[in-house]
Scaffold this motif. Structure first.
Motif, PDB file in Angstrom:
ATOM      1  N   GLN A   1      69.767  67.833  44.723  1.00 44.01           N
ATOM      2  CA  GLN A   1      68.697  66.816  45.625  1.00 44.01           C
ATOM      3  C   GLN A   1      68.019  65.915  44.752  1.00 44.01           C
ATOM      4  N   SER A   2      67.596  66.383  43.764  1.00 44.83           N
ATOM      5  CA  SER A   2      66.996  65.082  42.801  1.00 44.83           C
ATOM      6  C   SER A   2      68.208  64.038  42.455  1.00 44.83           C
ATOM      7  N   ALA A   3      69.140  64.261  42.422  1.00 40.49           N
ATOM      8  CA  ALA A   3      70.190  63.264  41.884  1.00 40.49           C
ATOM      9  C   ALA A   3      70.351  62.249  43.201  1.00 40.49           C
ATOM     10  N   ARG A   4      70.487  63.127  44.208  1.00 39.02           N
ATOM     11  CA  ARG A   4      70.685  62.187  45.678  1.00 39.02           C
ATOM     12  C   ARG A   4      69.400  61.444  46.022  1.00 39.02           C
ATOM     13  N   ALA A   5      68.263  62.068  45.591  1.00 38.89           N
ATOM     14  CA  ALA A   5      66.907  61.191  45.802  1.00 38.89           C
ATOM     15  C   ALA A   5      67.003  59.907  44.835  1.00 38.89           C
ATOM     16  N   ALA A   6      67.546  59.855  43.618  1.00 36.42           N
ATOM     17  CA  ALA A   6      67.508  58.895  42.953  1.00 36.42           C
ATOM     18  C   ALA A   6      68.711  57.854  43.316  1.00 36.42           C
ATOM     19  N   ASP A   7      69.747  58.281  43.825  1.00 39.64           N
ATOM     20  CA  ASP A   7      70.931  57.275  44.441  1.00 39.64           C
ATOM     21  C   ASP A   7      70.246  56.674  45.701  1.00 39.64           C
ATOM     22  N   THR A   8      69.350  57.318  46.569  1.00 39.86           N
ATOM     23  CA  THR A   8      68.750  56.756  47.587  1.00 39.86           C
ATOM     24  C   THR A   8      67.737  55.673  47.201  1.00 39.86           C
ATOM     25  N   GLN A   9      66.907  56.037  46.292  1.00 38.41           N
ATOM     26  CA  GLN A   9      65.986  55.018  45.560  1.00 38.41           C
ATOM     27  C   GLN A   9      66.700  53.926  45.020  1.00 38.41           C
ATOM     28  N   ALA A  10      67.890  54.049  44.281  1.00 37.22           N
ATOM     29  CA  ALA A  10      68.698  52.854  43.738  1.00 37.22           C
ATOM     30  C   ALA A  10      69.153  52.037  44.638  1.00 37.22           C
ATOM     31  N   ALA A  11      69.810  52.824  45.862  1.00 34.76           N
ATOM     32  CA  ALA A  11      70.372  51.921  47.333  1.00 34.76           C
ATOM     33  C   ALA A  11      69.190  51.021  47.628  1.00 34.76           C
ATOM     34  N   SER A  12      67.934  51.820  47.741  1.00 31.09           N
ATOM     35  CA  SER A  12      66.644  51.060  48.270  1.00 31.09           C
ATOM     36  C   SER A  12      66.285  49.669  47.814  1.00 31.09           C
ATOM     37  N   VAL A  13      66.435  49.948  46.248  1.00 28.94           N
ATOM     38  CA  VAL A  13      65.887  48.713  45.513  1.00 28.94           C
ATOM     39  C   VAL A  13      67.199  47.661  45.587  1.00 28.94           C
ATOM     40  N   ALA A  14      68.274  48.095  45.778  1.00 28.38           N
ATOM     41  CA  ALA A  14      69.404  46.967  45.798  1.00 28.38           C
ATOM     42  C   ALA A  14      69.252  46.475  47.243  1.00 28.38           C
ATOM     43  N   ALA A  15      68.858  46.925  48.343  1.00 27.90           N
ATOM     44  CA  ALA A  15      68.515  46.293  49.280  1.00 27.90           C
ATOM     45  C   ALA A  15      67.230  45.541  49.441  1.00 27.90           C
ATOM     46  N   GLY A  16      66.446  46.039  48.486  1.00 28.46           N
ATOM     47  CA  GLY A  16      65.179  45.069  48.563  1.00 28.46           C
ATOM     48  C   GLY A  16      64.102  45.919  49.406  1.00 28.46           C
ATOM     49  N   ARG A  17      64.210  47.158  49.438  1.00 33.53           N
ATOM     50  CA  ARG A  17      63.059  47.747  50.256  1.00 33.53           C
ATOM     51  C   ARG A  17      62.068  48.805  49.609  1.00 33.53           C
ATOM     52  N   ALA A  18      62.491  48.883  48.284  1.00 28.41           N
ATOM     53  CA  ALA A  18      61.637  49.763  47.340  1.00 28.41           C
ATOM     54  C   ALA A  18      61.470  48.964  46.023  1.00 28.41           C
ATOM     55  N   ASP A  19      60.443  49.662  45.416  1.00 27.75           N
ATOM     56  CA  ASP A  19      60.086  49.038  44.159  1.00 27.75           C
ATOM     57  C   ASP A  19      60.806  49.821  42.920  1.00 27.75           C
ATOM     58  N   VAL A  20      61.230  48.832  41.933  1.00 29.87           N
ATOM     59  CA  VAL A  20      61.942  49.507  40.793  1.00 29.87           C
ATOM     60  C   VAL A  20      60.962  50.757  40.109  1.00 29.87           C
ATOM     61  N   VAL A  21      59.749  50.992  40.101  1.00 30.50           N
ATOM     62  CA  VAL A  21      59.156  51.992  39.610  1.00 30.50           C
ATOM     63  C   VAL A  21      59.144  53.155  40.365  1.00 30.50           C
ATOM     64  N   ASP A  22      59.476  53.057  41.639  1.00 29.61           N
ATOM     65  CA  ASP A  22      60.010  54.416  42.316  1.00 29.61           C
ATOM     66  C   ASP A  22      61.312  54.499  42.046  1.00 29.61           C
ATOM     67  N   VAL A  23      62.176  53.789  41.509  1.00 30.80           N
ATOM     68  CA  VAL A  23      63.682  54.363  40.982  1.00 30.80           C
ATOM     69  C   VAL A  23      63.413  54.883  39.838  1.00 30.80           C
ATOM     70  N   VAL A  24      62.796  54.179  38.906  1.00 26.88           N
ATOM     71  CA  VAL A  24      62.562  54.874  37.554  1.00 26.88           C
ATOM     72  C   VAL A  24      62.210  56.243  37.428  1.00 26.88           C
ATOM     73  N   THR A  25      60.988  56.382  38.587  1.00 24.78           N
ATOM     74  CA  THR A  25      60.370  57.702  38.654  1.00 24.78           C
ATOM     75  C   THR A  25      61.552  58.634  39.157  1.00 24.78           C
ATOM     76  N   ALA A  26      62.385  58.237  40.177  1.00 23.01           N
ATOM     77  CA  ALA A  26      63.289  59.256  40.451  1.00 23.01           C
ATOM     78  C   ALA A  26      64.489  59.567  39.781  1.00 23.01           C
ATOM     79  N   VAL A  27      64.749  58.432  38.784  1.00 23.09           N
ATOM     80  CA  VAL A  27      65.905  58.742  37.682  1.00 23.09           C
ATOM     81  C   VAL A  27      65.251  59.872  36.706  1.00 23.09           C
ATOM     82  N   ALA A  28      63.945  59.422  36.204  1.00 18.26           N
ATOM     83  CA  ALA A  28      63.322  60.343  35.250  1.00 18.26           C
ATOM     84  C   ALA A  28      63.259  61.796  35.724  1.00 18.26           C
ATOM     85  N   GLU A  29      62.921  62.152  36.815  1.00 13.59           N
ATOM     86  CA  GLU A  29      62.935  63.508  37.708  1.00 13.59           C
ATOM     87  C   GLU A  29      64.053  63.937  37.612  1.00 13.59           C
ATOM     88  N   SER A  30      65.344  63.241  37.984  1.00 12.54           N
ATOM     89  CA  SER A  30      66.625  63.760  38.159  1.00 12.54           C
ATOM     90  C   SER A  30      67.156  64.046  36.528  1.00 12.54           C
TER      91      SER A  30
END
Length: 106
Positions: A51-80
């Motif tokens: 689930q943690s890995a899927r959350a990181a994927d979702t955050q990365a896709a959101s950043v690529a689409a311009g809907r999220a902040d890079v900090v959120d992706v870094v946090t999700a990847v670090a948790e994963s």
């Protein structure tokens, strides 16, 4: 220290587990005094890591689409990454315990 290829391999194996589902076994009544058995605890840990890995994927896709902040992706990847490292440490301890048991005289 983890390398990118090691992390990618661990991530790929977790993705495979998530797609294929966890192996099932007959329901157990738990261990002594109503404690859950080791297999169910390990299954929960695998699912949490996936689930943690899927959350990181979702955050990365959101950043690529311009809907999220890079900090959120870094946090999700670090948790994963922390979840995968914990899972690998548990796996190593289980293997070490198994090897120790196999060395015991009968």
């Amino acid at each position: 220290m983890t390398t990118s290829s090691f992390a990618a391999g661990a991530y790929a194996s977790m993705q495979g587990l998530a797609r294929g589902g966890l192996p099932t076994k007959p329901a157990s009544t738990g261990g002594a005094a109503g404690m859950p058995d080791f297999g169910s605890l390990l299954g929960k840990a695998l699912e949490t890591t996936a689930q943690s890995a899927r959350a990181a994927d979702t955050q990365a896709a959101s950043v690529a689409a311009g809907r999220a902040d890079v900090v959120d992706v870094v946090t999700a990847v670090a948790e994963s990454e922390a979840a995968i490292e914990t899972l690998v440490a548990v796996r190593d301890r289980v293997i070490a315990a198994y090897e120790e048991i196999m060395r015991m005289p009968v």
